[in-house]
Write a protein that holds these residues in place. Structure first.
Motif, PDB file in Angstrom:
ATOM      1  N   THR A  20       2.736 -13.515 -16.507  1.00 44.45           N
ATOM      2  CA  THR A  20       1.683 -13.671 -15.502  1.00 44.45           C
ATOM      3  C   THR A  20       2.070 -12.987 -14.202  1.00 44.45           C
ATOM      4  N   GLU A  21       3.343 -13.098 -13.825  1.00 44.04           N
ATOM      5  CA  GLU A  21       3.813 -12.458 -12.605  1.00 44.04           C
ATOM      6  C   GLU A  21       3.671 -10.938 -12.707  1.00 44.04           C
ATOM      7  N   VAL A  22       3.986 -10.396 -13.870  1.00 41.35           N
ATOM      8  CA  VAL A  22       3.836  -8.952 -14.088  1.00 41.35           C
ATOM      9  C   VAL A  22       2.371  -8.551 -13.948  1.00 41.35           C
ATOM     10  N   PHE A  23       1.454  -9.355 -14.539  1.00 39.21           N
ATOM     11  CA  PHE A  23       0.026  -9.043 -14.431  1.00 39.21           C
ATOM     12  C   PHE A  23      -0.436  -9.070 -12.981  1.00 39.21           C
ATOM     13  N   LEU A  24      -0.044 -10.122 -12.222  1.00 42.20           N
ATOM     14  CA  LEU A  24      -0.481 -10.228 -10.831  1.00 42.20           C
ATOM     15  C   LEU A  24       0.063  -9.064  -9.998  1.00 42.20           C
ATOM     16  N   ALA A  25       1.318  -8.689 -10.248  1.00 43.16           N
ATOM     17  CA  ALA A  25       1.896  -7.552  -9.516  1.00 43.16           C
ATOM     18  C   ALA A  25       1.148  -6.265  -9.844  1.00 43.16           C
ATOM     19  N   ALA A  26       0.805  -6.078 -11.117  1.00 43.23           N
ATOM     20  CA  ALA A  26       0.069  -4.886 -11.511  1.00 43.23           C
ATOM     21  C   ALA A  26      -1.324  -4.862 -10.892  1.00 43.23           C
ATOM     22  N   SER A  27      -1.960  -6.031 -10.826  1.00 42.59           N
ATOM     23  CA  SER A  27      -3.295  -6.110 -10.227  1.00 42.59           C
ATOM     24  C   SER A  27      -3.251  -5.754  -8.745  1.00 42.59           C
ATOM     25  N   ARG A  28      -2.258  -6.300  -8.034  1.00 42.68           N
ATOM     26  CA  ARG A  28      -2.136  -5.980  -6.607  1.00 42.68           C
ATOM     27  C   ARG A  28      -1.872  -4.488  -6.404  1.00 42.68           C
ATOM     28  N   GLN A  29      -0.997  -3.954  -7.253  1.00 39.98           N
ATOM     29  CA  GLN A  29      -0.685  -2.524  -7.141  1.00 39.98           C
ATOM     30  C   GLN A  29      -1.922  -1.674  -7.399  1.00 39.98           C
ATOM     31  N   GLN A  30      -2.735  -2.081  -8.377  1.00 42.89           N
ATOM     32  CA  GLN A  30      -3.959  -1.346  -8.703  1.00 42.89           C
ATOM     33  C   GLN A  30      -4.922  -1.357  -7.509  1.00 42.89           C
ATOM     34  N   LEU A  31      -5.063  -2.534  -6.885  1.00 47.13           N
ATOM     35  CA  LEU A  31      -5.963  -2.647  -5.738  1.00 47.13           C
ATOM     36  C   LEU A  31      -5.438  -1.845  -4.542  1.00 47.13           C
ATOM     37  N   GLU A  32      -4.125  -1.921  -4.291  1.00 48.41           N
ATOM     38  CA  GLU A  32      -3.554  -1.206  -3.149  1.00 48.41           C
ATOM     39  C   GLU A  32      -3.690   0.308  -3.327  1.00 48.41           C
ATOM     40  N   TYR A  33      -3.522   0.777  -4.548  1.00 47.55           N
ATOM     41  CA  TYR A  33      -3.667   2.216  -4.797  1.00 47.55           C
ATOM     42  C   TYR A  33      -5.101   2.665  -4.516  1.00 47.55           C
ATOM     43  N   THR A  34      -6.071   1.899  -5.034  1.00 48.52           N
ATOM     44  CA  THR A  34      -7.477   2.253  -4.816  1.00 48.52           C
ATOM     45  C   THR A  34      -7.851   2.136  -3.352  1.00 48.52           C
ATOM     46  N   ALA A  35      -7.282   1.121  -2.651  1.00 48.93           N
ATOM     47  CA  ALA A  35      -7.577   0.948  -1.232  1.00 48.93           C
ATOM     48  C   ALA A  35      -7.140   2.179  -0.435  1.00 48.93           C
ATOM     49  N   ASN A  36      -6.027   2.783  -0.804  1.00 46.73           N
ATOM     50  CA  ASN A  36      -5.580   4.001  -0.124  1.00 46.73           C
ATOM     51  C   ASN A  36      -6.563   5.152  -0.342  1.00 46.73           C
ATOM     52  N   ILE A  37      -7.134   5.218  -1.552  1.00 47.92           N
ATOM     53  CA  ILE A  37      -8.109   6.278  -1.847  1.00 47.92           C
ATOM     54  C   ILE A  37      -9.372   6.089  -1.009  1.00 47.92           C
ATOM     55  N   LEU A  38      -9.743   4.832  -0.756  1.00 49.22           N
ATOM     56  CA  LEU A  38     -10.996   4.545  -0.047  1.00 49.22           C
ATOM     57  C   LEU A  38     -10.888   4.760   1.453  1.00 49.22           C
ATOM     58  N   SER A  39      -9.693   5.032   1.968  1.00 49.04           N
ATOM     59  CA  SER A  39      -9.502   5.088   3.419  1.00 49.04           C
ATOM     60  C   SER A  39     -10.417   6.106   4.098  1.00 49.04           C
ATOM     61  N   ASP A  40     -10.751   7.191   3.404  1.00 51.70           N
ATOM     62  CA  ASP A  40     -11.645   8.189   4.015  1.00 51.70           C
ATOM     63  C   ASP A  40     -12.970   8.300   3.261  1.00 51.70           C
ATOM     64  N   LYS A  41     -13.320   7.264   2.467  1.00 50.13           N
ATOM     65  CA  LYS A  41     -14.546   7.294   1.675  1.00 50.13           C
ATOM     66  C   LYS A  41     -15.475   6.125   1.983  1.00 50.13           C
ATOM     67  N   MET A  42     -15.220   5.389   3.058  1.00 52.52           N
ATOM     68  CA  MET A  42     -16.002   4.177   3.320  1.00 52.52           C
ATOM     69  C   MET A  42     -17.466   4.482   3.627  1.00 52.52           C
ATOM     70  N   ALA A  43     -17.778   5.705   3.957  1.00 55.86           N
ATOM     71  CA  ALA A  43     -19.180   6.052   4.234  1.00 55.86           C
ATOM     72  C   ALA A  43     -19.892   6.586   2.995  1.00 55.86           C
ATOM     73  N   ASP A  44     -19.157   6.767   1.915  1.00 54.41           N
ATOM     74  CA  ASP A  44     -19.741   7.328   0.684  1.00 54.41           C
ATOM     75  C   ASP A  44     -20.116   6.182  -0.264  1.00 54.41           C
ATOM     76  N   ASP A  45     -21.390   5.738  -0.223  1.00 56.91           N
ATOM     77  CA  ASP A  45     -21.835   4.582  -1.003  1.00 56.91           C
ATOM     78  C   ASP A  45     -21.701   4.821  -2.504  1.00 56.91           C
ATOM     79  N   VAL A  46     -21.983   6.044  -2.942  1.00 53.06           N
ATOM     80  CA  VAL A  46     -21.900   6.345  -4.380  1.00 53.06           C
ATOM     81  C   VAL A  46     -20.449   6.247  -4.853  1.00 53.06           C
TER      82      VAL A  46
END
Length: 485
Positions: A20-46
């Motif tokens: 379970t700890e491995v899954f939670l760590a992977a989930s957080r890592q997945q979200l953090e990676y995507t959050a970095n991608i969104l840093s310059d895309k917050m105005a792009d609704d699509v």
């Protein structure tokens, strides 16, 4: 039997905690990676909508995904049936994410659409580190979710079951779904479980049933996984054996003695032979010896059958004890004793094999820097990787603290080297919790019936391992004749 059952439950709870700890760590890592991608895309609704759908449907880690701006206004959500886009988020998890402005796993709470859930979120910052909002994934605790799949693999037999609680005694997972979200009451072992975090004990559950419980904490959330099995079912085999021995052998013994008294010499020989065999019940040939006895009358034949049943039971118990003696208690794989026995067996059958001698590089640093508990977790995860490379007929054994062997049956040195390289790469690429990445050095030595002795083969494998460490570690070395000299 009680200790063994408790330890099995503790080990299984620890395994589920690690998973379970491995899954939670992977989930957080997945979200953090995507959050970095969104840093310059917050105005792009699509783009925001596409990313939300990707996170929701690509890995099935979350029941729903939401992207919010810095004011809590929903920019994108998946599935779209949530109808959250353009709406202000005011759930406990969303408010906590907005206030904290950091990655977190929320406490369980009831959402605005009446779902009991946990919320895993990651903040979104621009290049100047200005807070733009957050990206979050929800796991619905009362509906099918990834956690229930992980925890639901346990086989619920004889009243055994698993459940998960948080530090407030709220149930987050239970095989009885109606109990999810409720609080544990009338459980006399709960205080000890919460205070000690990992272990095993005998307790009474909420229904007053005595249970053997094993438990382990999930470090990142302070949730506790508890595995329980009824004490009665654990002791049932012993009770049944005692009852059968008393009920079946006592009347039979009285009848046999009475028959001997009446017909002395005529019936004494089979009984004498059975008595002689009874002195050597631990002999591997005792069953065959008993079968050869000519029990020509009913009573003697019945006694013979009862003894055969008893011998079978004793041999089964001896087999269980032998398995315990041949198993490493920490990792669950074979120990040095079992490894030596396997070598003798293969040599007797003249079956060629290759020994991969493995040693975790700089393992002492792990224990010194993180503690022996983390070191034990590394050894367990390391063992799981070794098991993945073991075929039917092969053997994985722990021969020392951080020393392991993988015995490959009917394998050439060239193929063994390929396997060793794949194994070394798999270990190096694996993430071991807070330790991160580790490496291993591997020595390879082959044996065949017309070659060197087994002892020399073991020595060559060790020499090759030392050579691998001497050349800088994290490498595989095949033993050469020069090493033998």
């Amino acid at each position: 039997m009680i200790f063994q059952a408790t330890e099995v439950n503790r080990a299984y709870a620890s395994k589920l905690s690690d998973t379970t700890e491995v899954f939670l760590a992977a989930s957080r890592q997945q979200l953090e990676y995507t959050a970095n991608i969104l840093s310059d895309k917050m105005a792009d609704d699509v783009f925001l909508s596409d990313e939300a759908n990707r996170l929701k449907y690509q890995t099935d880690s979350f029941n729903s995904v939401v992207i919010s701006d810095a004011s809590g206004l929903t920019q994108a959500a998946s599935p779209e049936t949530l109808n959250l886009v353009g709406k202000q988020l005011n759930s406990a998890g969303s408010l906590e994410a907005l206030e904290a402005k950091r990655a977190l796993i929320s406490k369980p709470y009831i959402s605005t659409i009446k779902n009991l859930l946990i919320f895993i979120s990651a903040p979104i910052f621009d290049d100047q580190h200005h807070y733009l909002g957050f990206l979050g994934g929800s796991i619905y605790l009362r509906k099918p979710n990834i956690l229930s799949k992980i925890l639901g693999e346990h086989y619920y037999e004889d009243g055994s079951y698993i459940y998960v609680i948080d530090k407030y005694n709220q149930i987050l997972y239970h095989p009885q779904k109606e109990r999810i979200g409720t609080f544990v009451n009338n459980n006399d072992g709960l205080d000890e479980i919460i205070s000690k975090k990992e272990g095993g004990l005998l307790l009474k559950n909420g229904q007053g049933i005595e249970m053997l419980a094993g438990y382990a904490i999930i470090p990142s959330t302070d949730w506790i996984i508890i595995t329980q099995s009824p004490l009665e079912s654990t002791l049932l085999p012993l009770t049944g054996i005692m009852e059968k021995v008393i009920l079946r052998t006592l009347p039979m013994t009285l009848a046999v003695f009475l028959f001997i008294w009446l017909f002395a010499r005529a019936i004494s020989r089979p009984l004498q032979q059975l008595a002689e065999r009874a002195k050597s019940l631990d002999s591997p040939t005792v069953s065959e010896d008993i079968e050869k006895i000519n029990s020509w009358y009913v009573e003697s034949l019945s006694l013979k059958r009862a003894m055969l049943s008893g011998v079978k039971l004793i041999h089964n118990q001896i087999g269980e004890l032998r398995r315990d003696a041949d198993t490493d208690p920490l990792t669950g794989v074979n120990n040095r004793r079992a490894f030596q026995f396997k070598l003798k067996q293969l040599a007797l059958l003249e079956t060629p094999f290759v020994i991969l001698a493995l040693d975790i590089d700089y393992f002492k640093r792990i224990n010194d820097n993180y503690g022996h508990g983390v070191g034990d977790d590394v050894l367990k995860q390391h063992t799981q990787i070794l098991n993945r490379f073991s075929r039917d007929g092969d053997l994985v054994a722990r021969t020392g603290g951080e020393e392991f062997v993988l015995l490959l049956k009917d394998t050439s040195s060239a193929d063994a080297f390929i396997t060793a390289e794949r194994l070394r790469s798999a270990i190096a690429e694996e993430t071991f919790g807070i330790v991160g990445h580790i490496t291993a050095s591997i020595g390879i030595a082959a044996w065949s019936a017309d070659s060197i002795t087994i002892e020399k083969t073991l020595s060559l494998a060790d020499q090759a391992l030392y050579e691998a460490k001497g050349q800088g570690r994290n490498r595989c070395i095949i033993a050469t004749p020069e090493m033998a000299s």
